[in-house]
Write an enzyme that holds these catalytic residues in place. Structure first.
Site, PDB file in Angstrom:
ATOM      1  N   SER A   1       0.999  -1.065  -0.053  1.00  0.00           N
ATOM      2  CA  SER A   1       0.049  -0.047  -0.174  1.00  0.00           C
ATOM      3  C   SER A   1       0.838   1.118  -0.033  1.00  0.00           C
ATOM      4  O   SER A   1       2.141   1.134   0.117  1.00  0.00           O
ATOM      5  CB  SER A   1      -0.967   0.029   1.239  1.00  0.00           C
ATOM      6  OG  SER A   1      -0.140   0.190   2.337  1.00  0.00           O
ATOM      7  N   LYS A   2       0.125   2.263   0.183  1.00  0.00           N
ATOM      8  CA  LYS A   2       1.033   3.693   0.079  1.00  0.00           C
ATOM      9  C   LYS A   2       1.943   3.821   1.247  1.00  0.00           C
ATOM     10  O   LYS A   2       2.874   4.464   1.074  1.00  0.00           O
ATOM     11  CB  LYS A   2      -0.008   4.960   0.273  1.00  0.00           C
ATOM     12  CG  LYS A   2      -0.442   5.423  -0.891  1.00  0.00           C
ATOM     13  CD  LYS A   2      -1.232   6.437  -0.734  1.00  0.00           C
ATOM     14  CE  LYS A   2      -1.405   7.163  -2.456  1.00  0.00           C
ATOM     15  NZ  LYS A   2      -2.202   8.411  -2.000  1.00  0.00           N
TER      16      LYS A   2
END
Ligand code: GLU
Length: 475
Positions: A244-245
């Site tokens: 994810s980010k």
């Protein structure tokens, strides 16, 4: 029914958000597989989830794929425009008895589940007479359509990456293929379209393995040939959690807007779960195409390493001509370097290139070439300012005042000699000089910088630095 020996693959994103790296890697592996085998790469937008598939996401997905350079070789298919086709296939299944209407309400199903202590559908409407069904239809009652799946035996397939995958049919109930509002479910549209598009190989994320047995039942019921399947391992962050980010992994769109190039991104993504068998890490698209083998993709999850991506990206940047980088910078920010000559801007790019991972980094870290620093970080100032710094800098200023024009190489030699004759150490002189000239303690050679901005501007900056310090700390 349609059959084809030709290799045809598709990338089929559900546009419910920006295209992330995992999806980009799936698109890439499909593309490499198609090109390696002289087949076709197609694009299908799985936008049947109307609420979540916003128009902007559809557009973003398409533009990300184009930016990566994976040009679909036929018209893009949008599932949202194909409901009559899905209806045709549903009717076919109802007609041949491979699927049936189920009028059980949600409450009824809930009760049955509680009673049977099982989440599976118990076949309540599986073998009803036509009379029963017609009665309900006459009343206009809503219904779902369920696939009549076999109660015994197994269903399985040979995954090109994971090998044999087989599950018992009693794990699959008569699942819904069309909801009570008439909309077909993902597993159904996916099969219909893969068939209609004559897809030979389905290459997609490992999270779809669990859908495949249900899809195989749909293929069987429709009496159509199944494609081959290759499920790709997940991409994880360094903490082994889903990427994810948080792991520094951005969407394709944000890499693009940050001035990263598609070539290093493709190069890096290709190495997530696959490698060409030697230790090569910088591999261009043509070489990837010629070497890619889907059967050699590893089963183990791949780990995203932002540092490695930066390294690959900077490798590509070094090879790129300053003029080409300049053009790209201008397309991202037309004001960059606007008050300087093109030759000056190109030289800035040359000097910054070896220190940057992306075009944006060049843009963000090059402002001092155009405008001298006005204020300085207090910690940096304290770090470089010693009792003799003012005197040293004044000596350098005097020294520079006596030079008219100079080349960086000579300047380096001359300043170093001068420092030596003054009996100072290099660090004592060069560190405050750098801070004064750049406003930061990191950057390209200050001799190159002086050559570029000129002696006069350099003297101005050194004087400003002394005045600023004294104003701040000695008043
Ligand atoms: N639309 C699915 C997704 O975005 C992919 C389905 C498939 O490739 O079969 O995950």
């Amino acid at each position: 029914m349609v059959q084809s020996k030709r290799i045809r693959v598709r990338f089929a994103p559900s546009p419910t958000g920006e295209l992330h790296l995992g999806s980009a890697r799936t698109a890439l592996f499909n593309y490499l597989f198609a090109k390696h085998n002289k087949g076709k790469f197609l694009l299908r937008i799985e936008d049947t989830d109307y609420e979540r598939s916003q128009k902007t996401h559809v557009e973003q997905a398409i533009s990300s794929i184009r930016w990566l350079g994976f040009k679909p070789e036929e018209k893009i298919i949008f599932q949202s425009r194909r409901s009559s086709l899905y209806k045709k296939y549903l009717n076919h299944l109802l007609k041949n008895g491979a699927a049936y209407r189920c009028f059980a309400s949600k409450e009824e199903l809930k009760k049955i589940r509680m009673k049977t202590n099982s989440y599976q559908y118990n076949g309540l409407w599986r073998d009803r007479s036509d009379k029963d069904i017609n009665e309900q239809l006459d009343k206009g009652l809503p219904y779902t359509i369920r696939l009549k799946t076999p109660r015994k035996g197994h269903i399985g397939f040979e995954d090109l990456i994971y090998g044999e995958i087989k599950i018992s049919n009693n794990e699959i109930d008569d699942f819904i293929i069309s909801r009570s509002d008439g909309s077909p479910v993902y597993n159904f549209t996916n099969v219909v379209d893969d068939h209609e598009m004559k897809i030979s190989h389905v290459i997609r994320g490992e999270d779809h393995i669990s859908n495949t047995p249900k899809q195989l039942h749909i293929y069987k019921s429709l009496g159509i040939k199944t494609p081959l399947f290759a499920h790709l391992p997940m991409i994880l962050g360094e903490d082994k959690k889903k990427l994810s980010k948080r792991h520094g992994a951005e969407s394709v769109e944000s890499y693009r807007h940050s001035g990263f190039q598609s070539a290093p991104l493709i190069n890096y993504l290709a190495l997530l779960g696959w490698n060409p068998g030697n230790n090569e890490e910088i591999i261009d698209l043509q070489e990837l195409i010629s070497k890619f083998d889907v059967r050699k993709v590893q089963k183990k999850s791949a780990v995203f390493d932002p540092k490695k991506f930066s390294w690959i990206s900077s490798n590509y940047l070094q090879k790129e001509k300053a003029q080409s980088i300049f053009t790209k910078i201008k397309s991202l920010d037309s004001d960059w370097g606007i008050s300087s000559k093109d030759t000056f801007c190109l030289r800035v790019i040359e000097l910054m290139k070896p220190r940057a991972d992306s075009i944006q980094e060049i843009m963000l870290k090059s402002h001092y070439f155009f405008n001298g620093p006005k204020i300085f970080n207090a910690d940096d100032q304290k770090k470089v300012w010693k009792d003799n710094t003012e005197e040293i800098l004044k000596n350098i200023i005097q020294f520079l005042e006596n030079i008219e024009s100079v080349k960086s190489k000579n300047l380096e030699r001359m300043i170093k000699n001068f420092i030596e004759t003054c009996g100072s150490s290099l660090g004592e002189v060069l560190k405050p000089m750098r801070l004064a000239l750049c406003g930061s303690l990191a950057g390209p050679s200050i001799f190159d910088l002086i050559e570029l901005i000129g002696i006069e501007e350099s003297i101005f900056r050194l004087n400003h630095f002394i005045i600023e310090y004294k104003d701040k700390y000695e008043k």
